[in-house]
Scaffold this motif. Structure first.
Motif, PDB file in Angstrom:
ATOM      1  N   LEU A 169       0.827  -1.211   0.000  1.00 45.73           N
ATOM      2  CA  LEU A 169       0.000   0.000   0.000  1.00 45.73           C
ATOM      3  C   LEU A 169       0.859   1.259   0.000  1.00 45.73           C
ATOM      4  O   LEU A 169       1.884   1.321   0.693  1.00 45.73           O
ATOM      5  N   ASP A 170       0.414   2.287  -0.773  1.00 44.91           N
ATOM      6  CA  ASP A 170       1.060   3.595  -0.650  1.00 44.91           C
ATOM      7  C   ASP A 170       0.285   4.404   0.396  1.00 44.91           C
ATOM      8  O   ASP A 170      -0.734   3.938   0.937  1.00 44.91           O
ATOM      9  N   ILE A 171       0.747   5.631   0.640  1.00 47.05           N
ATOM     10  CA  ILE A 171       0.142   6.427   1.713  1.00 47.05           C
ATOM     11  C   ILE A 171      -1.364   6.634   1.475  1.00 47.05           C
ATOM     12  O   ILE A 171      -2.157   6.534   2.416  1.00 47.05           O
ATOM     13  N   ARG A 172      -1.720   6.877   0.230  1.00 48.46           N
ATOM     14  CA  ARG A 172      -3.136   7.130  -0.060  1.00 48.46           C
ATOM     15  C   ARG A 172      -3.977   5.884   0.283  1.00 48.46           C
ATOM     16  O   ARG A 172      -5.041   5.985   0.891  1.00 48.46           O
ATOM     17  N   GLN A 173      -3.464   4.719  -0.077  1.00 44.71           N
ATOM     18  CA  GLN A 173      -4.222   3.486   0.194  1.00 44.71           C
ATOM     19  C   GLN A 173      -4.285   3.198   1.706  1.00 44.71           C
ATOM     20  O   GLN A 173      -5.291   2.677   2.192  1.00 44.71           O
ATOM     21  N   ILE A 174      -3.211   3.559   2.417  1.00 45.30           N
ATOM     22  CA  ILE A 174      -3.248   3.365   3.880  1.00 45.30           C
ATOM     23  C   ILE A 174      -4.335   4.262   4.473  1.00 45.30           C
ATOM     24  O   ILE A 174      -5.103   3.862   5.351  1.00 45.30           O
ATOM     25  N   LYS A 175      -4.408   5.489   3.968  1.00 50.21           N
ATOM     26  CA  LYS A 175      -5.418   6.454   4.437  1.00 50.21           C
ATOM     27  C   LYS A 175      -6.829   5.926   4.190  1.00 50.21           C
ATOM     28  O   LYS A 175      -7.734   6.145   4.993  1.00 50.21           O
ATOM     29  N   GLU A 176      -6.997   5.230   3.051  1.00 46.17           N
ATOM     30  CA  GLU A 176      -8.329   4.667   2.756  1.00 46.17           C
ATOM     31  C   GLU A 176      -8.693   3.594   3.793  1.00 46.17           C
ATOM     32  O   GLU A 176      -9.835   3.477   4.205  1.00 46.17           O
ATOM     33  N   LEU A 177      -7.672   2.829   4.192  1.00 48.25           N
ATOM     34  CA  LEU A 177      -7.903   1.754   5.166  1.00 48.25           C
ATOM     35  C   LEU A 177      -8.147   2.318   6.569  1.00 48.25           C
ATOM     36  O   LEU A 177      -9.010   1.855   7.302  1.00 48.25           O
ATOM     37  N   GLU A 178      -7.344   3.301   6.941  1.00 49.72           N
ATOM     38  CA  GLU A 178      -7.424   3.888   8.282  1.00 49.72           C
ATOM     39  C   GLU A 178      -7.481   5.410   8.178  1.00 49.72           C
ATOM     40  O   GLU A 178      -6.487   6.116   8.398  1.00 49.72           O
ATOM     41  N   PRO A 179      -8.667   5.968   7.901  1.00 49.73           N
ATOM     42  CA  PRO A 179      -8.771   7.402   7.592  1.00 49.73           C
ATOM     43  C   PRO A 179      -8.377   8.326   8.757  1.00 49.73           C
ATOM     44  O   PRO A 179      -7.966   9.459   8.526  1.00 49.73           O
ATOM     45  N   ASN A 180      -8.511   7.855  10.014  1.00 48.77           N
ATOM     46  CA  ASN A 180      -8.236   8.758  11.154  1.00 48.77           C
ATOM     47  C   ASN A 180      -6.783   8.757  11.600  1.00 48.77           C
ATOM     48  O   ASN A 180      -6.420   9.448  12.538  1.00 48.77           O
ATOM     49  N   LEU A 181      -5.987   7.939  10.927  1.00 47.06           N
ATOM     50  CA  LEU A 181      -4.612   7.759  11.394  1.00 47.06           C
ATOM     51  C   LEU A 181      -3.672   8.800  10.792  1.00 47.06           C
ATOM     52  O   LEU A 181      -3.602   8.939   9.573  1.00 47.06           O
ATOM     53  N   LYS A 182      -2.975   9.540  11.681  1.00 45.71           N
ATOM     54  CA  LYS A 182      -1.958  10.476  11.177  1.00 45.71           C
ATOM     55  C   LYS A 182      -0.619   9.741  11.230  1.00 45.71           C
ATOM     56  O   LYS A 182      -0.254   9.204  12.271  1.00 45.71           O
ATOM     57  N   MET A 183       0.086   9.735  10.075  1.00 47.43           N
ATOM     58  CA  MET A 183       1.288   8.884  10.013  1.00 47.43           C
ATOM     59  C   MET A 183       2.476   9.610   9.419  1.00 47.43           C
ATOM     60  O   MET A 183       2.299  10.480   8.567  1.00 47.43           O
ATOM     61  N   GLU A 184       3.654   9.198   9.822  1.00 46.73           N
ATOM     62  CA  GLU A 184       4.878   9.625   9.135  1.00 46.73           C
ATOM     63  C   GLU A 184       5.598   8.363   8.696  1.00 46.73           C
ATOM     64  O   GLU A 184       6.470   7.850   9.400  1.00 46.73           O
ATOM     65  N   VAL A 185       5.146   7.813   7.572  1.00 48.10           N
ATOM     66  CA  VAL A 185       5.707   6.552   7.081  1.00 48.10           C
ATOM     67  C   VAL A 185       5.896   6.621   5.571  1.00 48.10           C
ATOM     68  O   VAL A 185       5.398   7.530   4.909  1.00 48.10           O
ATOM     69  N   THR A 186       6.601   5.615   5.044  1.00 49.02           N
ATOM     70  CA  THR A 186       6.837   5.581   3.592  1.00 49.02           C
ATOM     71  C   THR A 186       5.759   4.764   2.881  1.00 49.02           C
ATOM     72  O   THR A 186       5.344   5.077   1.777  1.00 49.02           O
ATOM     73  N   LYS A 284     -11.769   6.687  19.125  1.00 47.07           N
ATOM     74  CA  LYS A 284     -11.313   5.513  18.373  1.00 47.07           C
ATOM     75  C   LYS A 284     -10.423   5.989  17.218  1.00 47.07           C
ATOM     76  O   LYS A 284     -10.823   6.829  16.411  1.00 47.07           O
ATOM     77  N   ILE A 285      -9.220   5.479  17.152  1.00 43.11           N
ATOM     78  CA  ILE A 285      -8.270   5.975  16.159  1.00 43.11           C
ATOM     79  C   ILE A 285      -8.138   5.013  14.982  1.00 43.11           C
ATOM     80  O   ILE A 285      -7.965   5.438  13.852  1.00 43.11           O
ATOM     81  N   MET A 286      -8.230   3.732  15.258  1.00 44.23           N
ATOM     82  CA  MET A 286      -8.041   2.766  14.157  1.00 44.23           C
ATOM     83  C   MET A 286      -8.713   1.444  14.513  1.00 44.23           C
ATOM     84  O   MET A 286      -8.990   1.171  15.686  1.00 44.23           O
ATOM     85  N   SER A 287      -8.926   0.627  13.497  1.00 42.95           N
ATOM     86  CA  SER A 287      -9.491  -0.688  13.780  1.00 42.95           C
ATOM     87  C   SER A 287      -8.593  -1.819  13.275  1.00 42.95           C
ATOM     88  O   SER A 287      -8.812  -2.981  13.581  1.00 42.95           O
ATOM     89  N   GLU A 339       0.570  11.526  16.779  1.00 43.99           N
ATOM     90  CA  GLU A 339      -0.396  11.909  17.823  1.00 43.99           C
ATOM     91  C   GLU A 339      -0.167  11.164  19.143  1.00 43.99           C
ATOM     92  O   GLU A 339      -0.696  11.549  20.173  1.00 43.99           O
ATOM     93  N   PHE A 340       0.636  10.100  19.106  1.00 42.34           N
ATOM     94  CA  PHE A 340       0.938   9.390  20.352  1.00 42.34           C
ATOM     95  C   PHE A 340       2.244   9.893  20.945  1.00 42.34           C
ATOM     96  O   PHE A 340       3.257   9.205  20.902  1.00 42.34           O
TER      97      PHE A 340
END
Ligand SMILES: Cc1cc2nc3c(=O)[nH]c(=O)nc-3n(C[C@H](O)[C@H](O)[C@H](O)COP(=O)(O)OP(=O)(O)OC[C@H]3O[C@@H](n4cnc5c(N)ncnc54)[C@H](O)[C@@H]3O)c2cc1C
Length: 417
Positions: A169-186, A284-287, A339-340
């Motif tokens: 998954l790229d960042i956009r696809q990760i966002k689709e899976l977990e929309p509330n998650l703020k991430m700093e990843v590749t 709730k941040i992620m499932s 955020e953590f």
């Protein structure tokens, strides 16, 4: 007191209770001994991931490479407490012999098969017995940073070869899976077939269910020795009397080598301490459970709570909490999930457990070669929750002298004798 039974299970963790379940299902009279309370060991506060995707054993080239870099750094994901311990030295020596690509290629299919069967058995348990323990098949999302990209692609390649369903998954696809998650990843690697559960609820609810069905539990009953008559265990001595059993099942995790000291059986296991930090976030941040790849931290949603778990510390049979190691987890998380902030995690419930690790990263599962009525089911390292049901099922087949449904030769008990 002298008690007689058909199957005597030693250890009330995930493995022992699953052995009791599948034996009971086959109509065997089962008694289980636990030195403490049910789920008092490693099965209590772990990450609860049911992960067929963990098909790479702990003994792997990556673990060796990173282990050498990290081993004496107190805040790294892997740490060895410096000490002179012959069992530890011998274990590390053996581990190094197995930490190669050939071993990974040899055992990955077996680990994957065990994981898949076990995940299916969890689904069956929920359906058949109506048991509630937070089982959810939401998959597992590995999040990685730039430096982890190469190893992620190597893992994806092995997964493809094994036929394991995966999605890069790229960042956009990760966002689709977990929309509330703020991430700093590749990017991410998603294993859609994985699942998770609340491990303490699983073990305790299954034990309560079995107690209602007539399985006998002796808690606060510690096994202190065996009477070995001509290659048969004729009596099991405990702090609460003696037990006589047709067959004995050793399912005592990291304690197993100590318990069998008085009989001729060598099952090298090093306890690898890990920690979990459980919080109740405001929203709730992620499932989907996450694995922060380079930091080796797992994050599991457990109802309203979130559990962060990680670090691997070879420090002997010591489950005390080393704050420096807990900080290693807390400091790693904000680097991926800003955020953590680590101070928000500081007021959380902290737990430590001992993963029972064998030198080749495979559990011991089978009959002890030189003791006719002893079955060993121990050494499940990082995947004891994942593999508990399939272990229980296979133990029941071994108990009844049926040919196990899976070739267990690589897991044979005497392989380090
Ligand atoms: C931080 C962390 C995270 C983890 N995350 C995961 C995960 O996400 N997924 C996964 O699959 N695995 C995970 N694991 C690994 C998993 O927790 C273990 O593999 C599993 O719990 C081992 O189960 P067990 O029943 O063999 O051992 P244990 O749960 O340790 O049970 C052994 C039992 O034997 C009892 N006992 C010991 N000595 C005696 C005696 N003399 N007489 C009677 N009873 C005795 C103990 O009290 C204990 O209750 C994790 C581990 C840790 C530490």
């Amino acid at each position: 007191m002298k008690v007689k039974t058909e199957a005597l299970v030693i250890g009330g963790g995930a493995i022992g209770v699953c052995c009791a379940y599948y034996l009971w299902k086959k109509g065997v009279r089962v008694t289980l001994l636990e030195k403490d309370e049910i789920a008092a060991g490693s099965s209590y506060g772990n990450a609860g991931l049911v992960v067929p995707s963990h098909f790479i054993p702990l003994a792997s080239p990556e673990a060796l490479r990173k282990g050498l870099k990290w081993m004496f750094a107190p805040q790294s994901p892997f740490y060895i407490k410096p000490r002179f311990d012959l069992d530890l030295i011998s274990w590390i020596w053996k581990f190094c012999q197995f930490a190669n690509k050939r071993h990974v290629n040899d055992v990955a299919p077996l680990l994957y098969e065990l994981g898949e069967v076990s995940r299916f058995l969890y689904e069956e348990l929920v359906q058949l017995e109506g048991m509630q323990f937070g089982f959810d098949k939401k998959g597992l999302l590995l999040l990685y940073k730039e430096e982890g990209a190469q190893s992620i692609h190597a893992e994806a390649q092995i997964a493809n070869e094994l036929g394991v369903p995966i999605e890069l998954l790229d960042i956009r696809q990760i966002k689709e899976l977990e929309p509330n998650l703020k991430m700093e990843v590749t990017g991410g690697l998603y294993y859609p077939q994985d699942a998770h559960l609340n491990p303490a609820d699983f073990v305790c609810n299954l034990a309560s269910f079995l107690a209602e069905q007539g399985v006998i539990f002796h808690k606060n009953t510690e096994v202190v020795g065996f009477e070995n008559s001509d290659g048969t265990i004729s009596q099991v001595h405990t702090t609460k009397g003696h037990f006589i059993a047709d067959q004995v099942i050793l399912a005592s995790g990291s304690w197993s080598p100590g318990i069998v000291k008085s009989i001729p059986l060598k099952i090298p296991i090093q306890p690898a301490k890990g920690y979990s930090v459980t919080i109740k976030p405001a929203k709730k941040i992620m499932s989907t459970p996450l694995l922060l790849r380079e930091a080796k931290v797992a994050i599991t949603p457990l109802g309203e709570r979130l559990r962060f778990a990680g670090t691997l510390e070879l420090a002997g049979m010591d489950s005390s909490i080393n704050q420096q190691r807990v900080q290693a987890i807390l400091h790693a998380v904000p680097g991926y999930l800003p955020e953590f902030a680590s101070e928000n995690l500081a007021h959380a419930k902290i737990w430590a457990g001992l993963r029972p690790c064998t030198p080749d990263g495979l559990p011991y599962l089978g009959r002890a070669e030189n003791i006719s009525n002893l079955i060993v089911a121990a050494g499940h390292a990082m995947v004891g929750i994942s593999l508990a049901p399939v272990t229980g099922l296979l133990v029941a087949q071994i108990f009844l002298n049926k040919k196990p449904a899976i070739d267990l030769h690589p897991l044979r008990v005497g392989r380090f004798s």
